[in-house]
Design a protein around this motif. Sequence first.
Motif, PDB file in Angstrom:
ATOM      1  N   PRO A 132      -0.934 -21.511 -82.805  1.00 25.65           N
ATOM      2  CA  PRO A 132      -0.080 -22.385 -81.991  1.00 25.65           C
ATOM      3  C   PRO A 132       0.511 -21.641 -80.804  1.00 25.65           C
ATOM      4  O   PRO A 132       0.733 -20.435 -80.861  1.00 25.65           O
ATOM      5  CB  PRO A 132       1.036 -22.775 -82.968  1.00 25.65           C
ATOM      6  CG  PRO A 132       1.162 -21.602 -83.881  1.00 25.65           C
ATOM      7  CD  PRO A 132      -0.243 -21.064 -84.037  1.00 25.65           C
ATOM      8  N   GLU A 133       0.768 -22.403 -79.756  1.00 22.30           N
ATOM      9  CA  GLU A 133       1.519 -21.841 -78.646  1.00 22.30           C
ATOM     10  C   GLU A 133       2.987 -22.186 -78.880  1.00 22.30           C
ATOM     11  O   GLU A 133       3.313 -23.353 -79.155  1.00 22.30           O
ATOM     12  CB  GLU A 133       1.030 -22.461 -77.325  1.00 22.30           C
ATOM     13  CG  GLU A 133       1.752 -21.863 -76.133  1.00 22.30           C
ATOM     14  CD  GLU A 133       1.250 -22.374 -74.797  1.00 22.30           C
ATOM     15  OE1 GLU A 133       0.190 -23.017 -74.747  1.00 22.30           O
ATOM     16  OE2 GLU A 133       1.951 -22.115 -73.798  1.00 22.30           O
ATOM     17  N   PRO A 134       3.884 -21.194 -78.806  1.00 21.23           N
ATOM     18  CA  PRO A 134       5.300 -21.501 -79.102  1.00 21.23           C
ATOM     19  C   PRO A 134       5.979 -22.215 -77.934  1.00 21.23           C
ATOM     20  O   PRO A 134       6.906 -21.698 -77.333  1.00 21.23           O
ATOM     21  CB  PRO A 134       5.914 -20.125 -79.370  1.00 21.23           C
ATOM     22  CG  PRO A 134       5.043 -19.174 -78.611  1.00 21.23           C
ATOM     23  CD  PRO A 134       3.660 -19.763 -78.569  1.00 21.23           C
ATOM     24  N   LEU A 163       5.913 -28.432 -83.820  1.00 24.96           N
ATOM     25  CA  LEU A 163       4.612 -28.797 -84.375  1.00 24.96           C
ATOM     26  C   LEU A 163       4.587 -30.275 -84.745  1.00 24.96           C
ATOM     27  O   LEU A 163       5.589 -30.837 -85.171  1.00 24.96           O
ATOM     28  CB  LEU A 163       4.300 -27.951 -85.609  1.00 24.96           C
ATOM     29  CG  LEU A 163       4.169 -26.449 -85.381  1.00 24.96           C
ATOM     30  CD1 LEU A 163       3.723 -25.761 -86.678  1.00 24.96           C
ATOM     31  CD2 LEU A 163       3.182 -26.127 -84.254  1.00 24.96           C
ATOM     32  N   HIS A 164       3.414 -30.877 -84.580  1.00 23.80           N
ATOM     33  CA  HIS A 164       3.259 -32.291 -84.917  1.00 23.80           C
ATOM     34  C   HIS A 164       2.133 -32.461 -85.932  1.00 23.80           C
ATOM     35  O   HIS A 164       1.507 -31.479 -86.355  1.00 23.80           O
ATOM     36  CB  HIS A 164       3.042 -33.115 -83.646  1.00 23.80           C
ATOM     37  CG  HIS A 164       1.955 -32.595 -82.744  1.00 23.80           C
ATOM     38  ND1 HIS A 164       0.643 -32.509 -83.138  1.00 23.80           N
ATOM     39  CD2 HIS A 164       1.997 -32.100 -81.470  1.00 23.80           C
ATOM     40  CE1 HIS A 164      -0.087 -32.026 -82.149  1.00 23.80           C
ATOM     41  NE2 HIS A 164       0.706 -31.750 -81.117  1.00 23.80           N
ATOM     42  N   ILE A 165       1.863 -33.689 -86.273  1.00 23.36           N
ATOM     43  CA  ILE A 165       0.876 -33.983 -87.309  1.00 23.36           C
ATOM     44  C   ILE A 165      -0.516 -33.467 -86.936  1.00 23.36           C
ATOM     45  O   ILE A 165      -1.309 -33.093 -87.805  1.00 23.36           O
ATOM     46  CB  ILE A 165       0.872 -35.503 -87.622  1.00 23.36           C
ATOM     47  CG1 ILE A 165      -0.116 -35.874 -88.740  1.00 23.36           C
ATOM     48  CG2 ILE A 165       0.558 -36.339 -86.392  1.00 23.36           C
ATOM     49  CD1 ILE A 165       0.450 -35.834 -90.097  1.00 23.36           C
ATOM     50  N   VAL A 183       0.757 -37.723 -80.005  1.00 17.96           N
ATOM     51  CA  VAL A 183       0.423 -36.560 -80.840  1.00 17.96           C
ATOM     52  C   VAL A 183       0.049 -35.383 -79.943  1.00 17.96           C
ATOM     53  O   VAL A 183      -1.072 -34.905 -79.952  1.00 17.96           O
ATOM     54  CB  VAL A 183      -0.712 -36.894 -81.830  1.00 17.96           C
ATOM     55  CG1 VAL A 183      -0.887 -35.763 -82.844  1.00 17.96           C
ATOM     56  CG2 VAL A 183      -0.407 -38.179 -82.574  1.00 17.96           C
ATOM     57  N   SER A 184       1.006 -34.920 -79.163  1.00 18.41           N
ATOM     58  CA  SER A 184       0.763 -33.832 -78.232  1.00 18.41           C
ATOM     59  C   SER A 184       2.096 -33.321 -77.709  1.00 18.41           C
ATOM     60  O   SER A 184       2.956 -34.101 -77.326  1.00 18.41           O
ATOM     61  CB  SER A 184      -0.088 -34.355 -77.077  1.00 18.41           C
ATOM     62  OG  SER A 184       0.001 -33.482 -75.983  1.00 18.41           O
ATOM     63  N   LYS A 185       2.237 -32.000 -77.718  1.00 18.45           N
ATOM     64  CA  LYS A 185       3.492 -31.426 -77.222  1.00 18.45           C
ATOM     65  C   LYS A 185       3.725 -31.820 -75.772  1.00 18.45           C
ATOM     66  O   LYS A 185       4.846 -32.028 -75.344  1.00 18.45           O
ATOM     67  CB  LYS A 185       3.443 -29.895 -77.337  1.00 18.45           C
ATOM     68  CG  LYS A 185       3.617 -29.394 -78.755  1.00 18.45           C
ATOM     69  CD  LYS A 185       3.534 -27.875 -78.811  1.00 18.45           C
ATOM     70  CE  LYS A 185       2.120 -27.438 -78.564  1.00 18.45           C
ATOM     71  NZ  LYS A 185       1.892 -26.005 -78.830  1.00 18.45           N
ATOM     72  N   ARG A 186       2.619 -31.897 -75.033  1.00 23.33           N
ATOM     73  CA  ARG A 186       2.732 -32.243 -73.614  1.00 23.33           C
ATOM     74  C   ARG A 186       3.393 -33.613 -73.431  1.00 23.33           C
ATOM     75  O   ARG A 186       4.054 -33.871 -72.447  1.00 23.33           O
ATOM     76  CB  ARG A 186       1.339 -32.225 -72.971  1.00 23.33           C
ATOM     77  CG  ARG A 186       1.287 -31.467 -71.679  1.00 23.33           C
ATOM     78  CD  ARG A 186      -0.173 -31.240 -71.260  1.00 23.33           C
ATOM     79  NE  ARG A 186      -1.030 -31.086 -72.427  1.00 23.33           N
ATOM     80  CZ  ARG A 186      -2.010 -31.954 -72.741  1.00 23.33           C
ATOM     81  NH1 ARG A 186      -2.221 -33.005 -72.003  1.00 23.33           N
ATOM     82  NH2 ARG A 186      -2.759 -31.739 -73.813  1.00 23.33           N
TER      83      ARG A 186
HETATM   84  P1  ATP Z   1      -0.497 -29.983 -77.529  1.00 24.72           P
HETATM   85  O1  ATP Z   1      -1.123 -30.977 -76.624  1.00 24.72           O
HETATM   86  O2  ATP Z   1       0.241 -30.621 -78.625  1.00 24.72           O
HETATM   87  O3  ATP Z   1       0.316 -28.955 -76.806  1.00 24.72           O
HETATM   88  P2  ATP Z   1      -2.234 -27.818 -78.000  1.00 24.72           P
HETATM   89  O4  ATP Z   1      -3.643 -27.754 -78.450  1.00 24.72           O
HETATM   90  O5  ATP Z   1      -1.964 -27.366 -76.619  1.00 24.72           O
HETATM   91  O6  ATP Z   1      -1.719 -29.266 -78.256  1.00 24.72           O
HETATM   92  P3  ATP Z   1      -1.470 -25.555 -79.506  1.00 24.72           P
HETATM   93  O7  ATP Z   1      -0.148 -25.065 -79.916  1.00 24.72           O
HETATM   94  O8  ATP Z   1      -2.238 -24.761 -78.516  1.00 24.72           O
HETATM   95  O9  ATP Z   1      -1.285 -27.015 -78.959  1.00 24.72           O
HETATM   96  O10 ATP Z   1      -2.366 -25.872 -80.773  1.00 24.72           O
HETATM   97  C1  ATP Z   1      -2.542 -25.025 -81.866  1.00 24.72           C
HETATM   98  C2  ATP Z   1      -3.721 -25.495 -82.666  1.00 24.72           C
HETATM   99  O11 ATP Z   1      -3.505 -26.831 -83.115  1.00 24.72           O
HETATM  100  C3  ATP Z   1      -4.991 -25.518 -81.850  1.00 24.72           C
HETATM  101  O12 ATP Z   1      -6.000 -24.922 -82.639  1.00 24.72           O
HETATM  102  C4  ATP Z   1      -5.259 -26.958 -81.595  1.00 24.72           C
HETATM  103  O13 ATP Z   1      -6.608 -27.197 -81.561  1.00 24.72           O
HETATM  104  C5  ATP Z   1      -4.602 -27.635 -82.796  1.00 24.72           C
HETATM  105  N1  ATP Z   1      -4.153 -28.983 -82.438  1.00 24.72           N
HETATM  106  C6  ATP Z   1      -3.208 -29.308 -81.549  1.00 24.72           C
HETATM  107  N2  ATP Z   1      -3.077 -30.643 -81.443  1.00 24.72           N
HETATM  108  C7  ATP Z   1      -3.959 -31.179 -82.319  1.00 24.72           C
HETATM  109  C8  ATP Z   1      -4.314 -32.506 -82.695  1.00 24.72           C
HETATM  110  N3  ATP Z   1      -3.728 -33.569 -82.134  1.00 24.72           N
HETATM  111  N4  ATP Z   1      -5.252 -32.673 -83.642  1.00 24.72           N
HETATM  112  C9  ATP Z   1      -5.846 -31.614 -84.205  1.00 24.72           C
HETATM  113  N5  ATP Z   1      -5.565 -30.353 -83.903  1.00 24.72           N
HETATM  114  C10 ATP Z   1      -4.642 -30.111 -82.962  1.00 24.72           C
END
Ligand code: ATP
Length: 570
Positions: A107-109, A113-115, A333-336
Motif C-alpha cells: 500500500p501507499e501510505p 485502506l478500503h475494501i 472504492v479508491s483513495k483518490r
Molecule cells: P487507490 O485508487 O485506492 O489509491 P491504489 O492502487 O493507488 O488504489 P495502493 O495503496 O497503491 O492504492 O494499493 C495497494 C494495493 O492494493 C495494490 O496492490 C493495489 O493493486 C491494491 N488495490 C487497491 N485498490 C484496489 C481495488 N479496488 N481492488 C483490488 N485491489 C486494489
Amino acid sequence: MQIEEIREIALKYSLQNAIQFNGKAQEKAVLGKVIGALKEKGYNPRDIIPIVKKVVEEVNRLSFDIQREKLEEIAPELLYREKKTKEYTLPPLPNAEKGKVVTRFPPEPNGYLHIGHAKAAIMDYEYAKLYDGKFILRFDDTNPDKDKLEFYDAQKEDLQWLGIEWDEEYNTSDHLSKHYKLAEQLIQQGDAYVCNCTPEEIKKNRKNRIACKCRSNSIEENLELWEGILSHLTGYILRLKGDMKSDNTAMRDPTLFRIIETPHPIQGDKYRVWPTYDFAGAVEDSISGVTHPFRTKEYELRDECYFYLLDKLGLRRPYLLEFSRLSIEGMPVSKRKINPLIEKGVVTGFDDIRLPTLRGLKRRGITKQAIRNFVISQGVSKTEATVSFSLLEAENRKILDPIARRFFFIKDPIKLIVENAPEKKKAIPYHPSNRELGERIFETDKIFYIPFEDIDSLREGVIFRLKDLFNIRILEKNKVVYGEYIGEELIPDTLRIQWTTSRYIPITVFIPHSLYINDEFNENSLEEIHGIAEESIKNTSHGEIIQFERFGFVRIEHTDKGIIGFFTHR
Ligand code: ATP
Ligand code: MG
C-alpha cells in the motif's frame, strides 16, 4: 391425525426450503425430506404427495419475513442447522512450491485502506499461508507529496483488524540509495537517459512516437546530469530507453525518477529524487524475493515494462499475477475518490458508514469474517466487474444471524392501552434458537408502544399478538390505540408485532445509502431516523451488533447524547 402430522412436517421443511431459496420452496426437494422423515412411521408416499403440494403452495405465498418468523416459531433448529458453512478456498497458485512462496502487499501510505485493499491484502496473505510461505508488508512510500506519517500506522491497524499478520515489514523509501545505484547502472549501460522536455512535449512525443533530443545524450552527459539532479538541478526526469515506436504506450520511454522537493514523512529532506511506480514496483518485488506479486488488471500494459526493466538490471523475474480491481456499485472504492470526500467534509470522516473504508465498514457492523469470505468468494477472476454491496451483506448476514441478539425496536411508536392486561413478568430469549445469548425479563402493565405502521393496516375488532407475549383485540383506534387482552394461546396467522413497555429508550439510527446516484452526490445518503427500543438495549455493549427484528442489523454505540445505532443491512 395422520394428515395433521404430515402437514406439520411438510410445513417445517417447506419453510426451511423456501428460506434457503429466496422465499420459493421447491416441491421436489421438500417431498424428499418429508418422505424421508415419515418413512419409518409407515406412511405411504401416496398420502404425502398431495399434502406437500398444498403446503408448498401456501408457503410460497408468504413473504420471506413471515416464512422466517414461522419457521423460527415451529422449528428454529432448522433455520440454522442446514445452512452449510461453506469453506472458502483459493484456487492453486501457478508455479508455486510449498515453503517457497513469497507474496507482498504494497500500500501507499496516502489514505485509509478500503475494501479493495482488503481484497489484495487478503489474497496475498492467504496465498502465503496456503503455501507455508512468507508475506511481506511493504509501504510504497515514494510520493512525498501525498504520503503521510499517520497512514502507516492506520493502515497497519486496519490490516491487523482483518486478522492479517506479516512476516516482514519495510518501507520502499528505505531503499532509495539502492535505487539510485540501479539507476546509475541503467545510465551507464545506455538504458536510461535524463530528459528536460516539458510534460506537454513528452506527452506529444509519446503520442506521435517521436524521440526527443535528450534521448541522444551521451552516457557521460547523462551521468553528469544525474549527479546534478540528485543534488540541485531542477526540471529533469530520468527515463527508461524503451521503444518510442512500440505499440504499447507504456514502453515509450517511461519515467523512472522524478524530482519531488516536499519533505518525506520518514526520510525528511534526505532525498529529492523519487522513483515512479514502474521502477520501484518492479525493483522491490524482485530484490525483496517476492515470487508471486499480484497486481490489479489496470497495470496490464505496464507488465512489459516491468520485465524489460528487470532484464536490463539483471534482476530476477517474479511470477507476476493479475486480478481485477474491485468496484462496488455506488461506492468510491479508491483513495483518490475517498480522500477528497473526507477533506471537503462531504462525509463525516474516514469511518463514515457510507464509505467502503475498512473503518467505515467496521463502524457500520460489517465483520472481518464477512470481508474475508466475500473476498475469497470473489476469487482471483480477472474479469472487471462492479459488484453489488449486497454480496458483502449476504456474507455478513450469515455470520451475524446466529449470534446477534435481537431487540424490539419501533420506528414510529403509537401508544396502546390495554385496560384488562394482566401484569406480567415475562422472560423472552434474545434469540429464537441460540440459547447461549440469554434472555431478558419484561415487566408489563397496561401501557405499550407499538409500530404505527403495523396498526395502521388493522381495523377495529381485529386480533393481533404482541410478539412473545399475548393477544389483543383492537377496540378503538385514535391518537392512542385501545385494546383488549384476549389470552395467550398462539392463534395461527395473527400478525405479531413488536412492542415496548413505557420504560423504553429513545434511539437514533443512521442509515447509509448510496453516496452517488447517476454520478451525482446523493444529498440524502445519510438518513437519520428516531425510534424507541426496549429498555434492555441499555445492556448492549458499545460496538455490539444486534438485530432489530423486521428492521435489520444495527451496530450500537453508547454516546454522551444517548444510544445511537448504525444500520448494517437488513
Ligand atoms: P487507490 O485508487 O485506492 O489509491 P491504489 O492502487 O493507488 O488504489 P495502493 O495503496 O497503491 O492504492 O494499493 C495497494 C494495493 O492494493 C495494490 O496492490 C493495489 O493493486 C491494491 N488495490 C487497491 N485498490 C484496489 C481495488 N479496488 N481492488 C483490488 N485491489 C486494489
Ligand atoms: Mg497507488
